[in-house]
Scaffold this active site. Sequence first.
Site, PDB file in Angstrom:
ATOM      1  N   ALA A  79       1.103  -1.214   0.027  1.00  0.00           N
ATOM      2  CA  ALA A  79       0.030  -0.080   0.020  1.00  0.00           C
ATOM      3  C   ALA A  79       1.083   1.151   0.029  1.00  0.00           C
ATOM      4  CB  ALA A  79      -1.016   0.022   1.322  1.00  0.00           C
ATOM      5  N   TYR A 143      -5.691   8.881   2.539  1.00  0.00           N
ATOM      6  CA  TYR A 143      -5.013   7.782   3.092  1.00  0.00           C
ATOM      7  C   TYR A 143      -6.052   6.659   3.605  1.00  0.00           C
ATOM      8  CZ  TYR A 143      -2.640   3.929   5.523  1.00  0.00           C
ATOM      9  OH  TYR A 143      -2.171   2.923   5.979  1.00  0.00           O
TER      10      TYR A 143
HETATM   11  P1  NAP Z   1       5.860   0.061   3.255  1.00  0.00           P
HETATM   12  O1  NAP Z   1       6.857  -0.300   4.327  1.00  0.00           O
HETATM   13  O2  NAP Z   1       5.564   1.430   2.953  1.00  0.00           O
HETATM   14  O3  NAP Z   1       5.809  -0.821   2.060  1.00  0.00           O
HETATM   15  C1  NAP Z   1       4.978  -0.644   1.089  1.00  0.00           C
HETATM   16  C2  NAP Z   1       5.043  -2.096   0.121  1.00  0.00           C
HETATM   17  O4  NAP Z   1       4.199  -1.685  -1.043  1.00  0.00           O
HETATM   18  C3  NAP Z   1       6.560  -2.199  -0.382  1.00  0.00           C
HETATM   19  O5  NAP Z   1       6.980  -3.611  -0.443  1.00  0.00           O
HETATM   20  C4  NAP Z   1       6.369  -1.656  -1.839  1.00  0.00           C
HETATM   21  O6  NAP Z   1       7.294  -2.340  -2.419  1.00  0.00           O
HETATM   22  C5  NAP Z   1       5.075  -2.149  -2.038  1.00  0.00           C
HETATM   23  N1  NAP Z   1       4.403  -1.518  -3.263  1.00  0.00           N
HETATM   24  C6  NAP Z   1       4.535   0.034  -3.584  1.00  0.00           C
HETATM   25  N2  NAP Z   1       3.982   0.024  -4.806  1.00  0.00           N
HETATM   26  C7  NAP Z   1       3.717  -1.151  -5.417  1.00  0.00           C
HETATM   27  C8  NAP Z   1       3.153  -1.664  -6.702  1.00  0.00           C
HETATM   28  N3  NAP Z   1       2.875  -0.639  -7.765  1.00  0.00           N
HETATM   29  N4  NAP Z   1       2.968  -2.890  -6.842  1.00  0.00           N
HETATM   30  C9  NAP Z   1       3.487  -3.694  -5.827  1.00  0.00           C
HETATM   31  N5  NAP Z   1       4.066  -3.417  -4.637  1.00  0.00           N
HETATM   32  C10 NAP Z   1       4.226  -1.959  -4.510  1.00  0.00           C
HETATM   33  O7  NAP Z   1       4.381  -0.271   4.120  1.00  0.00           O
HETATM   34  P2  NAP Z   1       4.262  -0.965   5.482  1.00  0.00           P
HETATM   35  O8  NAP Z   1       4.372   0.039   6.598  1.00  0.00           O
HETATM   36  O9  NAP Z   1       4.676  -2.261   5.730  1.00  0.00           O
HETATM   37  O10 NAP Z   1       2.708  -1.197   5.616  1.00  0.00           O
HETATM   38  C11 NAP Z   1       1.904  -2.406   5.418  1.00  0.00           C
HETATM   39  C12 NAP Z   1       0.560  -2.300   5.604  1.00  0.00           C
HETATM   40  O11 NAP Z   1       0.223  -1.755   6.757  1.00  0.00           O
HETATM   41  C13 NAP Z   1      -0.143  -1.165   4.740  1.00  0.00           C
HETATM   42  O12 NAP Z   1      -1.361  -1.879   3.883  1.00  0.00           O
HETATM   43  C14 NAP Z   1      -0.479  -0.129   5.437  1.00  0.00           C
HETATM   44  O13 NAP Z   1      -1.591   0.655   4.935  1.00  0.00           O
HETATM   45  C15 NAP Z   1      -0.664  -0.736   6.693  1.00  0.00           C
HETATM   46  N6  NAP Z   1      -0.575   0.186   7.766  1.00  0.00           N
HETATM   47  C16 NAP Z   1       0.523   0.456   8.032  1.00  0.00           C
HETATM   48  C17 NAP Z   1       1.224   1.342   9.196  1.00  0.00           C
HETATM   49  C18 NAP Z   1       2.288   1.838   9.393  1.00  0.00           C
HETATM   50  O14 NAP Z   1       2.671   2.760  10.425  1.00  0.00           O
HETATM   51  N7  NAP Z   1       3.326   1.510   8.666  1.00  0.00           N
HETATM   52  C19 NAP Z   1      -0.154   1.771  10.127  1.00  0.00           C
HETATM   53  C20 NAP Z   1      -1.228   1.230   9.833  1.00  0.00           C
HETATM   54  C21 NAP Z   1      -1.342   0.487   8.578  1.00  0.00           C
HETATM   55  P3  NAP Z   1       8.857  -1.653  -3.117  1.00  0.00           P
HETATM   56  O15 NAP Z   1       9.282  -1.105  -1.880  1.00  0.00           O
HETATM   57  O16 NAP Z   1       9.507  -2.906  -3.343  1.00  0.00           O
HETATM   58  O17 NAP Z   1       8.523  -0.891  -4.134  1.00  0.00           O
END
Ligand code: NAP
Length: 320
Positions: A79, A143
């Site tokens: 995401a 978001y």
């Molecule tokens: P993240 O570290 O920002 O990682 C985002 C991921 O999405 C990366 O693996 C990225 O791949 C991939 N991505 C981006 N564009 C893409 C595309 N076009 N096709 C395929 N993959 C793509 O996110 P996270 O923090 O792990 O978040 C994981 C989930 O938890 C998300 O759904 C988010 O909404 C939710 N969440 C996160 C938080 C938080 O604080 N982080 C809080 C609440 C909920 P590359 O990097 O290889 O491009």
Amino acid sequence: MRRSQDEVLAQGPKVLVTGATGLLGRAVCREFQSHGWVVTGTGFRRARPRFLRCDLTDEDAVRRLLQEYKPDVVIHCAAERRPDVMERNSDAAVGLNVHATSTVSKEAAACGAVLIYISTDYVFDGRNPPYGEDDSPNPLNLYGRSKLEGERETLRHCPGAVILRVPVLFGEVESVMESAVTSLWQKIQEATEESCPMEHFMQRFPTDARDVATVCRKLAERARQDPSIRGIFHFSGKEQMTKYEMAVAMAQAFNLPSNHLIPLTEQPAGSTPRPINSQLNCSRLELLNLSVEPRAFSTSIVECLWPFTADKRWRQTVFH
Ligand code: NAP
């Protein structure tokens, strides 16, 4: 992660993790792998060489991926999760958070996989916490709206799916800027004569990605056996903190000064709106014995940040 010939022949259940290069995806891959699952992870810009590269906004590529790997479970982590980036680059971000989620859900349903979609506490407006799974969402920013739309697409195409909402995450990071929590580290290290204002009005519940990963595995294992495990679940750390309080706790954990940090009690004009307190009530997971006891912030944060300390004695005295 790409699978070796041995892994392909292995007998464990198969999980496909999208966003495997991200903060949560990495923890999810490790958790499932260490419990005997055959793990395939996908990423995009950072995919190679460890993971498969798949642009999830390309419907044909997603279809081929699911048809080739035929996973038992899909954990959809990918995401755009940065609210400010979303507002600036809305078309691309909605393409990933909504349309790609729709495609992943259709293909997961077509191959009979259990789907777990990771969502956020930002679906709530933060005015009346704590929020139960059945409370009405009312996101304040793009978001939150896109993640809520992703939830609806998930359940529309894959009615047996699980939605797991979580608050702000931290964990093992490649750079401190990878998480809104660990990014505070830079300000802590700027301990000079200058004061450093820090947000002290929004209540947060920082949550270790490893705990979320364990909950995902427990949900996946149970949902494979019991089709009543579907719909919305909440999981959250229990310690309530503002960013200012997190920063002070981080400084204390490393015996660093924090008196240059100044609590800022008003939201700066023009910033992307965020919920003031979107505390999640996690009782559904707890009642089903699918939760874990969240790790303590003060110990988890040290485990995440010690590679970024200038003082290498942390490595010798604390961890090795
Ligand atoms: P993240 O570290 O920002 O990682 C985002 C991921 O999405 C990366 O693996 C990225 O791949 C991939 N991505 C981006 N564009 C893409 C595309 N076009 N096709 C395929 N993959 C793509 O996110 P996270 O923090 O792990 O978040 C994981 C989930 O938890 C998300 O759904 C988010 O909404 C939710 N969440 C996160 C938080 C938080 O604080 N982080 C809080 C609440 C909920 P590359 O990097 O290889 O491009």
